[in-house]
Every structure is written in C-alpha cells, then in structure tokens.
Scaffold this motif. Structure first.
Motif, PDB file in Angstrom:
ATOM      1  N   ALA A   1       2.143  -3.451  -7.137  1.00 23.80           N
ATOM      2  CA  ALA A   1       1.880  -5.059  -7.279  1.00 23.80           C
ATOM      3  C   ALA A   1       3.254  -5.772  -6.946  1.00 23.80           C
ATOM      4  O   ALA A   1       4.318  -5.172  -7.330  1.00 23.80           O
ATOM      5  N   PRO A   2       3.484  -6.963  -6.888  1.00 21.60           N
ATOM      6  CA  PRO A   2       4.897  -7.478  -7.142  1.00 21.60           C
ATOM      7  C   PRO A   2       5.572  -7.235  -8.224  1.00 21.60           C
ATOM      8  O   PRO A   2       6.759  -7.273  -8.381  1.00 21.60           O
ATOM      9  N   ASP A   3       4.825  -7.145  -9.445  1.00 24.26           N
ATOM     10  CA  ASP A   3       5.237  -6.803 -10.796  1.00 24.26           C
ATOM     11  C   ASP A   3       5.774  -5.421 -11.004  1.00 24.26           C
ATOM     12  O   ASP A   3       6.210  -4.788 -12.117  1.00 24.26           O
ATOM     13  N   GLY A   4       5.382  -4.460 -10.019  1.00 28.83           N
ATOM     14  CA  GLY A   4       5.792  -3.012 -10.166  1.00 28.83           C
ATOM     15  C   GLY A   4       4.389  -2.162 -10.629  1.00 28.83           C
ATOM     16  O   GLY A   4       4.615  -0.964 -10.615  1.00 28.83           O
ATOM     17  N   THR A   5       3.456  -3.064 -11.106  1.00 29.52           N
ATOM     18  CA  THR A   5       2.216  -1.984 -11.788  1.00 29.52           C
ATOM     19  C   THR A   5       1.408  -1.624 -10.450  1.00 29.52           C
ATOM     20  O   THR A   5       1.570  -1.958  -9.334  1.00 29.52           O
TER      21      THR A   5
ATOM     22  N   PRO B   1       0.759  -1.405  -0.055  1.00 24.73           N
ATOM     23  CA  PRO B   1       0.020  -0.026   0.118  1.00 24.73           C
ATOM     24  C   PRO B   1       0.963   1.477   0.009  1.00 24.73           C
ATOM     25  O   PRO B   1       1.799   1.220   0.958  1.00 24.73           O
ATOM     26  N   LEU B   2       0.461   2.029  -0.863  1.00 20.99           N
ATOM     27  CA  LEU B   2       1.314   3.407  -0.953  1.00 20.99           C
ATOM     28  C   LEU B   2       0.565   4.621  -0.727  1.00 20.99           C
ATOM     29  O   LEU B   2       1.290   5.500  -0.207  1.00 20.99           O
ATOM     30  N   GLU B   3      -0.855   4.597  -0.829  1.00 20.84           N
ATOM     31  CA  GLU B   3      -1.851   5.729  -0.427  1.00 20.84           C
ATOM     32  C   GLU B   3      -3.036   5.317  -0.058  1.00 20.84           C
ATOM     33  O   GLU B   3      -3.615   4.435  -0.670  1.00 20.84           O
ATOM     34  N   LEU B   4      -3.489   5.834   1.079  1.00 17.32           N
ATOM     35  CA  LEU B   4      -4.913   5.648   1.733  1.00 17.32           C
ATOM     36  C   LEU B   4      -5.778   6.555   0.758  1.00 17.32           C
ATOM     37  O   LEU B   4      -5.615   7.659   0.703  1.00 17.32           O
TER      38      LEU B   4
END
Length: 363
Positions: free
Chosen positions: A107-111, A90-93
C-alpha cells in the motif's frame, strides 16, 4: 480427446489445491500445466437488457479457485507485478481466477494488503460479486474478525479491491495437523477444539450483529492467527442488510459445507444467519471427526439431495463419548430446514459451550 478422457481429466483437476490469499509464510506456486476444463458457462445476465437468463449451476468454489483459468480478454496478471494500481504495488500473484486475480501488494503507506483486481470486461457475475464484497466489508467495518476494506475503485480498466493483509495460515492448511492431533484424545486436543469452536462462533456472532451473512463459510475462508484468533475472508458471496430482493447475485459455494438453501436451483433465496450456522457446524464436524458430515459428491445436485433425504453422519470415537451432547447440537445446526436450526447464532454458541462443558467418559 473423447468424452471419457475429458471427464477423467476434469475429475482429476478437481483435487488440485490452491494457495488462497491472506496467507503468510506458506509456499505459493502456480502449476506449470493447466488442468483440462470445460468452457465457461454463458453469463446469466444479458449485457443489454440486464434480465437474468437460465443457466447451469456455478461450479464449486474449489473448482473456480484454480489458478489456471486465463482471462478471455487477454489481460496478463504478471504484467501487473511491480506496476502501480491506484497507489498499490502488486508484489506477488497469489491466485488467478479467470478475469480476477489476487496479489499480495504494498500500500502507499508501506503496509501489505490483499489486492483483488477484476478485468473491467469481465462477466457480469464476476463484477457483481466484486462489488458485493465491497458492500459487505463496508457493512462489517470495524468488526475485529473481518479484514478491513482499504480501498476500492477502477484503475485503467481494472476494478480493484484492497483489504488488510491477515497474518497466518487458513484453517484449510491446518486441517492436516488438526487431523493428527484430533485422532486420539488428549487434554490438548480437547482444548484446541473447544477454543476453535468458540472462536468461530464468536466471529460469526459479530458478523451477524453487523447484519452481514458470509454465505460461503469454509476452511479456506478462515485465517487462523496467533492465539486461535480467527478472521473471515473472501466475502464476495455475502449477503448484507439491504441486499436486493429477489436476489440476482450468483454466489459461489463450497458444496460440502454449504447449506441446502444455498445449493437450491437458481434463483435461490437470500442466505441468512441460519445458512452460516449450517456451514459452521459442517466445519466443526470436519475438524472433530477428520471427515465430512456427508459424502463429498463434488456435485451441487447430488449433495443437496443427500442433505434433504439423509441424516448427517453420527459422531464416533472419543468425541462422542467425551461430549455426549455435541452430536445433538451439531445435528440440529445441520438440519436441512433453516427454521429447525438453533434460533440464533448466539443460541448456537450457548448450546455448543454447554455441550463442550458436559463431559462424559474419557478414553
């Protein structure tokens, strides 16, 4: 505090706007002072027996979407920022709704994805809608106008749902701009409405082709991308092929756009494609007239009574003279009887295309 001040605070809080998920390049701020709210209604389902119990109507989605509701189990969403939930960071609420939170996450793939987390101790209705959205997204897999399900599961007491991130603002955030452009006739305003109308109908046709009904269609749940492409989001209240009967899911609804059958006393009938047709017509009326097709009462009961006893407002101004058949087409879709609406979503689309082709006088 007495009843009158509390009621005034409740009415004032109803107007608070919420930054929805799936929105890029829009300011996202959370209010520092939570608005006054009544205590949440008791669960409609006994945790021990699983038997539906009588309960008051759920509030309008615009109330439920406020970011001020705190999780009664003490889960603090900001503690989840920059942690890892099943590989998603999580980057931003973006939104906080009691036991459910929405984050912009990596996501794990960077998206980027929109990550919805639900406290595992949440009310049964909240968890049921989270699982229902996952079912709906799977049923509508590969539909170009619905966000793809990226992942779902349980991680350390949190149910999570990840869907692909959608670029662009919601239709709700574009209404102010559209109100300005639709206020007076111009070739551009007529073209924008025509393209928006056909794009919305095309998105609904595809969704219904997958035997999924959105059931809570509103401007907040439509993302407008490049070239007037539309993506339908927030399918937590959807109905899909195989929805249990009788229906026990307590669906959210945006009152002023919801069909009468979606506002009926609980237990309600399962929403159908005709329910989405009503909501789509209500949205198109709002865009072309800069007002709703009926008074926004803020109450399910009063709104449904108005729907069943009064006709929708007539079209006025340049849209009425430019497209003389548009009112008849929209009003048929806004009929309180689902069987009296256009037979299918495809028929609704064809009738709208015909109405927008036959032009009358130009202002």
């Amino acid at each position: 505090m007495g009843r009158a001040p509390a009621a005034a605070a409740e009415r004032a809080s109803h107007t608070a706007t919420v930054v929805p998920a799936h929105e890029e390049a829009m300011p996202r701020t959370l209010p520092t002072t939570p608005p006054a709210r009544p205590l949440p209604a008791p669960s409609a389902r006994s945790r021990t027996s699983g038997t539906p119990q009588p309960r008051p109507d759920l509030p309008d989605r615009s109330e439920r979407a406020r970011p001020s509701r705190r999780c009664p189990h003490g889960r603090t969403p900001r503690r989840l920022l920059h942690t890892t939930i099943a590989g998603y960071r999580p980057l931003e609420l973006l939104r906080r709704r009691g036991c459910q939170n929405v984050f912009r996450a990596a996501a794990p793939d960077g998206t980027h994805v929109a990550l919805k987390t639900t406290c595992h101790d949440a009310d049964h209705d909240v968890l049921a809608r989270a699982h229902n959205e996952a079912h709906g997204l799977r049923a509508a897999a590969a539909h170009p106008h619905v966000a793809d399900l990226a992942g779902e599961g349980v991680h350390r007491g949190l149910h999570y749902l990840a869907v692909t991130w959608q670029q662009g603002p919601t239709l709700h955030h574009l209404l102010e701009h559209l109100d300005h452009s639709m206020a007076a006739w111009s070739p551009g305003s007529a073209d924008v409405f025509t393209r928006l109308t056909l794009a919305l109908c095309h998105a609904l046709e595809g969704l219904h082709h997958h035997e999924v009904v959105h059931a809570d269609l509103s401007p907040r749940n439509i993302v407008v991308g490049h070239g007037h492409t539309l993506t339908l989001i927030d399918l937590d209240s959807c109905a899909w092929h195989g929805t249990p009967t009788p229906d026990t899911l307590h669906r959210c609804a945006t009152t002023v756009y919801a069909a009468p059958e979606c506002l009926a006393p609980w237990p309600r009938p399962v929403p159908t494609a005709a329910s989405d047709q009503y909501s789509a017509a209500a949205i198109l009326y709002r865009v072309v007239q800069q007002r709703h097709h009926l008074p926004d009462t803020g109450s399910r009961t009063r709104t449904r009574t108005h729907q069943l006893t009064r006709s929708p407002r007539p079209l006025t101004g340049w849209p009425a003279t430019t497209w003389p058949h548009l009112q008849q087409t929209l009003h048929r879709a806004l009929d309180p009887d689902p069987d009296a609406r256009h037979p299918t979503t495809g028929d609704f689309t064809s009738h709208l295309r015909h109405a927008l082709t036959l032009t009358g006088e130009r202002p």
